[in-house]
Design a protein around this motif. Sequence first.
Motif, PDB file in Angstrom:
ATOM      1  N   THR A   3       0.835  -1.189   0.000  1.00  0.00           N
ATOM      2  CA  THR A   3       0.000   0.000   0.000  1.00  0.00           C
ATOM      3  C   THR A   3       0.874   1.245   0.000  1.00  0.00           C
ATOM      4  O   THR A   3       1.846   1.324   0.748  1.00  0.00           O
ATOM      5  N   TYR A  94       0.544  11.865  -7.363  1.00  0.00           N
ATOM      6  CA  TYR A  94       0.562  10.439  -7.070  1.00  0.00           C
ATOM      7  C   TYR A  94       1.994   9.931  -6.961  1.00  0.00           C
ATOM      8  O   TYR A  94       2.859  10.332  -7.728  1.00  0.00           O
ATOM      9  N   GLN A 113      -3.225   6.690  -3.760  1.00  0.00           N
ATOM     10  CA  GLN A 113      -4.502   7.308  -4.093  1.00  0.00           C
ATOM     11  C   GLN A 113      -4.372   8.781  -4.463  1.00  0.00           C
ATOM     12  O   GLN A 113      -5.296   9.362  -5.018  1.00  0.00           O
TER      13      GLN A 113
END
Length: 121
Positions: A3, A94, A113
């Motif tokens: 992540t 990003y 995100q």
Amino acid sequence: QVTLVESGGGLVQAGGSLRLSCAVSGSIFSPNWMAWYRQAPGKQRELVGIISNLGSENYADFVKGRFTISKDNVANTVYLQLTKLKPEDTAVYYCNIQAKVSLQGPSQSFWGQGTQVTVSS
């Protein structure tokens, strides 16, 4: 699982500065590079800059010395220092990393995100 979480965006006046962070969680192997992209409304996502595993940096022409990418391998974090910001820098920023999730597996691309940067006149 891997992540990426960006942070540090916000609203600043033209000429101001921001420091964006991208924290990477999960195990990764053999990272090739880390990069920052941005996307303004109605426009395509574009590369801002990239830093290799060896520390070599490359930037888009519009950066013109105003932005700096750095990374902290121990903290698993990549940074984008934004200075002398212009209204045209307004976009979602990003982070991106290319790496393996297993040593014998293929290299993969991972995205966060995004974090909003807004520069006012």
